[in-house]
Scaffold this motif. Structure first.
Motif, short mmCIF file in Angstrom:
data_model
loop_
_atom_site.label_atom_id
_atom_site.label_comp_id
_atom_site.label_asym_id
_atom_site.label_seq_id
_atom_site.Cartn_x
_atom_site.Cartn_y
_atom_site.Cartn_z
N ALA A 47 0.83 -1.20 0.00
CA ALA A 47 0.00 0.00 0.00
C ALA A 47 0.87 1.26 0.00
CB ALA A 47 -0.93 0.00 1.20
N ARG A 48 1.90 1.27 0.82
CA ARG A 48 2.76 2.46 0.91
C ARG A 48 3.55 2.67 -0.38
NH1 ARG A 48 -0.20 2.45 4.36
NH2 ARG A 48 -1.05 3.91 2.86
N MET A 49 4.06 1.60 -0.97
CA MET A 49 4.80 1.75 -2.23
C MET A 49 3.87 2.19 -3.35
SD MET A 49 7.92 1.23 -1.50
CE MET A 49 8.59 1.19 -3.16
N ALA A 50 2.63 1.66 -3.35
CA ALA A 50 1.68 2.07 -4.38
C ALA A 50 1.32 3.55 -4.25
CB ALA A 50 0.41 1.21 -4.30
N ALA A 103 -2.82 2.70 -9.15
CA ALA A 103 -2.07 2.91 -7.91
C ALA A 103 -3.02 3.24 -6.76
CB ALA A 103 -1.06 4.03 -8.10
N PHE A 104 -4.02 4.09 -7.03
CA PHE A 104 -4.98 4.43 -5.98
C PHE A 104 -5.82 3.21 -5.57
CE2 PHE A 104 -4.52 8.99 -7.30
CZ PHE A 104 -4.10 9.45 -6.06
N ALA A 109 -6.99 -1.04 -1.66
CA ALA A 109 -7.22 -2.46 -1.41
C ALA A 109 -6.26 -3.01 -0.37
CB ALA A 109 -7.10 -3.25 -2.72
N PHE A 110 -4.99 -2.68 -0.51
CA PHE A 110 -4.00 -3.24 0.42
C PHE A 110 -4.03 -2.52 1.77
CE2 PHE A 110 -2.53 -5.34 -3.34
CZ PHE A 110 -1.95 -6.51 -2.87
N GLY A 115 -5.42 -3.28 7.33
CA GLY A 115 -6.23 -2.96 8.49
C GLY A 115 -6.84 -4.19 9.12
N VAL A 116 -7.38 -5.08 8.29
CA VAL A 116 -8.02 -6.29 8.81
C VAL A 116 -7.00 -7.21 9.46
CG1 VAL A 116 -9.27 -8.39 8.16
CG2 VAL A 116 -9.95 -6.19 7.18
N THR A 117 -5.91 -7.50 8.74
CA THR A 117 -4.92 -8.45 9.27
C THR A 117 -4.21 -7.89 10.50
OG1 THR A 117 -3.32 -7.58 7.65
CG2 THR A 117 -4.54 -9.57 7.05
#
Length: 637
Positions: A47-50, A103-104, A109-110, A115-117
């Motif tokens: 998520a951060r790289m995207a 990318a967004f 999504a990630f 957040g869930v995991t």
């Protein structure tokens, strides 16, 4: 001098011995959930790289797509082979739009997956830690609860476990976010223009040093704050539990003052933390702002003058400058987030020290490896040279704990009753608690069916021993639930029969909801006599071969006492009974009566024999019979 300072408890002493508490936390509770933790870390990384894709693509598009064709620059992206990129402006535009949109989507999504995991990991650890802490608390010796405040234990089971959850959920994952963002942004900036990147990141080492200083200074402040929270919880719990006493003695203002003092102590400890935090957070934001300002200054001069300022060389495109400004702004947030991470880290460290401090308290009273079972005990009880003194863990090193029981010996054959009488503080209740092995004797032995209690399985011993005390405790629940406590599988018919035997069925049936009536916290909705009869019904249902009665008819009216006494007489039939008597008339039929003073047996015999002896028992009997004035040394009131 005492081993502990004025505000310290033995609990704190164990906490101070905990080594690397957060590492221990992860090794003890995190490894079983490593899958969720790893999934959260990977999702967070993706998520951060995207999230870095959009500004990089935008910068490239500014230089290559939007200028007129004759001024268009090279369309190139980091880590993407040029052979995969379009060469015409319009396709490059649509490629840029698509890349930014994807990318967004990937970031969203990630971030959701993360957040869930992350919460499954963090809340799972919190649940297990809380249950394990409570399980350990259940196993602790009674001495722990004699001098341990309820508020401190509640702080561990509730506040401290929540602090760990916040650390594992927020701080740990935000730490990865910080690392990925700083390293990712630094990598992109160095790829675009290493000279300007050095200027942008020059404040990072200063931030690291500032953070190390902050962590060192704030740690003891967090420890003091957590202690203040526990002490306030204790004061509130005690004040609420003693509300009736407070009101009947008109001490409301006094209690408000005590809570106010504890609250002020917490306020001051919290402000000690916040003052430092409010110095640290703006300081980090200032350093991050200086990085942004330096980037804007140098890059702006580079573009407006057309030449590299100072010792810098080469060129800087508008697109690259925009990427620098956007990513420099992006780096401000995770760097400023360091303060929250440090806050949560220090809070979690102090909390985990308290949790493992609880876990590390040794348990003296527990089953031995070769402990024996009591499958069907006859109930013969022997006290052989028993001596006992309560451990005073806060006493001076040279201070000897005062002896409560001193060389007491007697035998209760199966089915017999032994009664204990004597003044308050003579050691009667302690004698009975030793039989339940709430404490271990210091000298001598207590035996059941010839087995030393220390060699018998605790569960078997306590299931074989029914206890009815003068202060009956009921859990918040129904009357049926409280009668079943300890015999949870009993049928409703068995519950009713036990209540009839305890002369409780009639008043229960008179309640609106009968056996489903909720009794309230500690049974406050019932009278003292009603609570006592429910406790007797609970013991009847347990059907133990050994019975312990600790002034079971005290503090009730005469009519209720008669009802309770009738139920006790049925309960004691064919059971070995040890009883403390508030009124001597209730134990006149005991096989043996022991008169205790200052932990020693000063008289023994049956009722008639002791009266004939004309000693202390006879004097106490005459007092209760109203024949003479009561001697002070035998007063039970």
């Amino acid at each position: 001098m005492s081993e502990y300072d004025e505000d310290e408890t033995p609990f704190d002493a164990y906490r101070e011995r905990v080594d690397r508490p957060l590492t221990r936390l992860f090794m003890a509770y995190g490894t079983d959930r490593l899958g969720w933790f790893s999934a959260g870390m990977i999702a967070n990384f993706v998520a951060r790289m995207a999230s870095l894709v959009a500004p990089v693509v935008l910068g490239t598009a500014i230089d290559a797509v939007f200028p007129p064709p004759e001024r268009a620059g090279e369309f190139s992206l980091p880590v993407v082979p040029d052979a995969l990129l379009p060469t015409q402006q319009l396709p490059q535009f649509w490629f840029s739009v698509t890349a930014i949109a994807v990318a967004f989507v990937v970031t969203a999504a990630f971030t959701w997956i993360y957040g869930v995991t992350a919460n499954l990991f963090a809340h799972g650890v919190m649940h297990t830690v809380r249950v394990d802490s409570f399980r350990k608390m259940q196993r602790l010796d009674q001495t722990f609860f004699d001098d341990k405040q309820t508020g401190e234990v509640m702080a561990v089971l509730n506040n401290d476990t929540q602090n760990l959850e916040r650390f594992l959920d927020d701080a740990l994952m935000n730490s990865l976010r910080l690392i990925v963002m700083v390293l990712g942004i630094a990598g992109v900036l160095f790829y675009l223009n290493w000279q300007l990147a050095l200027i942008t990141l020059v404040a990072v080492p200063v931030m690291v040093g500032f953070t190390i200083w902050f962590m060192k200074v704030i740690e003891p402040r967090y420890v003091r704050q957590r202690s203040a929270v526990a002490r306030l919880n204790t004061r509130l719990e005690n004040s609420i539990a003693g509300m009736e006493l407070t009101k009947t003695t008109a001490n409301e203002d006094y209690e408000v003052g005590r809570v106010s003092d504890a609250s002020m102590n917490l306020f001051q400890r919290t402000m000690d933390v916040l003052k430092l935090s409010y110095l640290y957070r703006p300081g980090m934001e200032l350093l991050a702002g200086i990085s942004f300002a330096a980037t804007f200054l140098v890059g702006g001069l580079w573009l407006t003058t057309g030449t590299a300022p100072g010792p810098l060389t080469g060129t800087l495109s508008v697109g690259d400058f925009v990427v620098f400004l956007m990513l420099t702004q992006r780096i401000v947030d995770p760097l400023a987030e360091v303060s929250n991470i440090v806050d949560q880290y220090e809070n979690a460290k102090a909390s985990s020290e308290r949790i493992f401090g609880l876990m590390d308290i040794p348990v003296a009273i527990q089953d031995r490896a070769d402990s024996v079972s009591l499958p069907d005990p006859d109930g013969r009880v022997e006290y052989d040279g028993v001596s006992f003194a309560y451990e005073d863990v806060l006493a001076d090193a040279d201070h000897q704990a005062e002896t409560v029981i001193d060389d007491v010996s007697f035998t209760a054959e199966a089915g017999e009753m032994v009664a204990l009488v004597g003044p308050t503080g003579a050691g009667k209740s302690t004698m009975l608690k030793l039989l339940l092995r709430l404490y271990d004797v210091d000298e001598g032995e207590i035996r059941v069916d010839g087995h030393d209690l220390r060699d018998v399985k605790l569960e078997d011993l306590r299931k074989a021993t029914g206890y009815v005390g003068q202060e009956t405790f009921l859990f918040d629940g129904t009357i049926a639930d409280n009668i079943r406590y300890g015999s949870q599988d009993a049928s409703m018919d068995a519950v009713r029969e036990a209540a009839r035997a305890a002369e409780a069925h009639e008043f229960i049936q008179g309640l609106e909801a009968g056996y489903e009536t909720r009794v309230g916290e500690r049974g406050v909705k019932l009278s003292g006599g009603q609570r006592q009869r429910i406790a007797i019904a609970r013991t009847v249902l347990q059907d133990p071969p050994i019975l312990v009665l600790d002034e079971a008819t005290s503090a009730v009216d005469t009519e209720t006492e008669l009802a309770i006494q009738r139920s006790i007489e049925r309960l004691t039939e064919d059971r070995t009974t040890l009883a403390i008597a508030h009124r001597l008339s209730t134990i006149r039929d005991a096989d043996t009566i022991l008169v205790l003073e200052e932990g020693e047996v000063v008289e023994r015999g049956d009722h008639e024999g002791l009266l004939e002896a004309g000693g202390r028992y006879a004097a106490l009997w005459n007092v209760q019979a109203g024949q003479i004035d009561e001697p002070a040394e035998l007063s039970d009131d």
